[in-house]
Structures are given as C-alpha cells and as structure tokens.
Design an enzyme around this catalytic site. Structure first.
Site, PDB file in Angstrom:
ATOM      1  N   HIS A  80       0.835  -1.205   0.000  1.00 45.29           N
ATOM      2  CA  HIS A  80       0.000   0.000   0.000  1.00 45.29           C
ATOM      3  C   HIS A  80       0.873   1.259   0.000  1.00 45.29           C
ATOM      4  CE1 HIS A  80      -2.849   3.134   1.008  1.00 45.29           C
ATOM      5  NE2 HIS A  80      -1.995   3.502   1.945  1.00 45.29           N
ATOM      6  N   HIS A  88       1.348   5.173  -2.771  1.00 45.36           N
ATOM      7  CA  HIS A  88       1.742   6.563  -2.506  1.00 45.36           C
ATOM      8  C   HIS A  88       2.936   7.077  -3.298  1.00 45.36           C
ATOM      9  CE1 HIS A  88      -0.962   7.490   0.859  1.00 45.36           C
ATOM     10  NE2 HIS A  88      -0.774   6.253   1.295  1.00 45.36           N
ATOM     11  N   SER A 129      -4.145   1.098  -4.567  1.00 47.49           N
ATOM     12  CA  SER A 129      -3.535  -0.128  -4.052  1.00 47.49           C
ATOM     13  C   SER A 129      -4.599  -1.174  -3.724  1.00 47.49           C
ATOM     14  CB  SER A 129      -2.692   0.181  -2.803  1.00 47.49           C
ATOM     15  OG  SER A 129      -3.518   0.645  -1.753  1.00 47.49           O
TER      16      SER A 129
HETATM   17 FE    FE Z   1      -1.946   5.381   2.835  1.00 48.59          FE
END
Ligand code: FE
Ligand code: PHE
Length: 294
Positions: free
Chosen positions: A144, A149, A209
C-alpha cells in the site's frame, strides 16, 4: 491513521486510538523519529511473491482507472517481482522532486508523520502482508505505502502538496484540528479522484492499491462523486471498513494545491461553526445544489 498521541520515546509502540489490538511491527528497532532500517534480507521468497502478485494485479487494471500521472511514474518503483530497495528508490525520487522514502515499522503517531512529510520524507512500512491477506489488510503494508503513494511523489505539484500537508499537520496539532485535517488526507491523498478529458480517474493511494475499489470508485453507480470543496469535505465523515460512499473530485493537482495553500486557521473555525450549527455530513449524502460527477 487512527493512532494515539503517545509521546515518542523511540521504542514506544504505537497503539490505535480505537480498538485494543496492538499494531503489527516491531517498534523497538525504530529511532526517535520512528524511522528504521529496511530489513531487506528478512524478506522471504514468499514475501517477494506476494508483492509480485499484488503488483501484477494492480498494473493490469490501471488503464482507464488510474490517472496519467500515476501510470507514467509507477515504473519508477523498479522490478515488478521484487520488493523495492528503499534506498535505490529514494535516489530516483530525490532527483525528480527532492523527496525520499524512509522505512518505518508500521503506523506512526501523527506528529512524527507530519514532521517527516514536512521534511519531504515519506514513511513506508517495510513489512508485507501475509498471503492470506492478499485482498484485504487492516494496516498499511509495504505494498500500500509504496505502490499507492510513491508514484505520485514523482509529480512536482503533488509532491509539494504532500510537504505542505505535513507542515499543515504540525500546525493543526497546535490548533487541535487534526481530525478535520485528517479528512482532507483521507479524501485526497487516500481516496481522491481527478476529472480528466477522458473521464474520472483515481489518484488516491487507498484506491490505487486496492484490487476492488479501483473499479468501484470509477465505475460503480453506488458512490457519490462530489466536486472538491475544502470546507464541505472537512465536514464529511468517512468509512474505514468499506468502500467509500463519497469521493471528492479535483480538476487538477494545481487546483488542489491552490485550494489548500491559504492559512487554515479561519477555515477550521468556519468548519467548526458550521458543524455546530448543522452537524457533520455522512458519507454518501449529496447536499442541495452540489455538483456531482456521474
Ligand atoms: Fe496510505
Ligand atoms: N494551508 C494549510 C494551513 O495553513 C496547510 C496545508 C496545505 C494543509 C496543504 C493541508 C494541505 O494549515
């Protein structure tokens, strides 16, 4: 993200504000700023395989659902079949936007998180979920944090937004406004949508994600997709245990950056007054006169 404000004693484990389950991750190896070394040798072949499966599954569904900026940068993560070395990734990121990746044992306290962002360091959990958690993991893991990100940190405007958010977080802590500011993070950095000439696209890491929410957020008739409005967003509650019932849509990262550049002190006051007068807004609700995307 829901973590207490425990004083950072370096080795103090981070505990959830809600719930009693202790966090996963070994906080004894973290230093005072909660960063630690990425224990690369400790990844097993099965760990890399988990990463590779998650990576392949997400890559296959990016076209038509993820924003162009994300798709353009995702290859920067490196080999699709191995958990990336954070140092090598940091070097590429540093050249692009001056950001770095730092390893952390898991979720960290808000203040530590804000301080890292404000100094253009993005904390990435170094452990990966177990094979039986392929579809759903309660806490953010390396997949994730990295896949979701890091690609957009290669975008200069978004990179600046993230740093500004960190600085804004340190201020929000002093103003006791972290809950309102967390909603901004949630509805932009984690679950944001962007309008493009080709249609809506996802830029939020929680969506990008997630195997299921990527399609849901763009294609499902169920959720509301509401034009980004800072004060409205800050009045809106969010769900942490299901797909989002509301998404907020920005026209561009420039719009997002400019809308969040002004001093938030009067914004927090106005939002609080409005909440006192009219209450918070539940996710999934559209208010009269509001612009929604379909
Ligand atoms: Fe996050
Ligand atoms: N302008 C905000 C403030 O004064 C800082 C901020 C920028 C917060 C971007 C969030 C995102 O608090």
């Amino acid at each position: 993200m829901i973590i207490d404000k425990a004083l950072n004693r370096g080795v103090a484990p981070v505990t959830y504000g809600e719930g009693t389950r202790p966090p996963r991750g070994d906080y004894s190896r973290a230093s005072a700023d909660y960063t630690c070394a990425q224990l690369y040798q400790q990844y097993s072949a099965a760990d890399h395989q988990t990463y590779a499966r998650l990576y392949a599954r997400q890559m296959a569904q990016l076209p038509g659902l993820a924003c162009d900026e994300f798709i353009a940068a995702v290859r920067q993560l490196g080999a699709p079949e191995l958990i990336p070395h954070f140092d090598a990734l940091s070097e590429r990121l540093m050249k692009a936007t001056g950001w770095q990746i730092v390893a952390v044992p898991g979720l960290i306290p808000e203040e530590a998180f804000f301080a890292l962002l404000a100094s253009r360091r993005f904390p990435v959990t170094d452990w990966i979920r177990r094979p039986q958690e392929l579809d759903y993991v309660v806490e953010p893991d390396v997949f994730h944090d990295l896949f979701g990100h890091v690609p957009l940190l290669f975008n200069p405007v978004f990179a600046d937004y993230m740093q500004a958010y960190g600085a804004g977080g340190m201020k929000a802590s002093r103003l006791d406004a972290c809950e309102l500011l967390a909603r901004l993070y949630w509805y932009t950095v984690e679950f944001g949508l962007i309008a493009t000439p080709a249609g809506l696209r996802a830029y939020g890491a929680g969506i990008l994600s997630s195997a299921g929410e990527l399609r849901h957020s763009i294609r499902s008739p169920e959720p509301q997709r509401i034009a980004f409005d800072l004060k409205r967003l800050m009045r809106t509650k969010y769900r942490i245990d299901s797909y989002q019932a509301s998404y907020f849509v920005v026209e561009s990262f420039d719009q997002l950056f400019e809308a969040t550049a002004p001093d938030f002190s009067p914004v927090y006051r106005a939002v609080r007054d409005r909440i006192t007068a009219e209450g918070e807004v539940d996710a999934g609700i559209v208010l009269p006169g509001e612009r929604v995307f379909s």
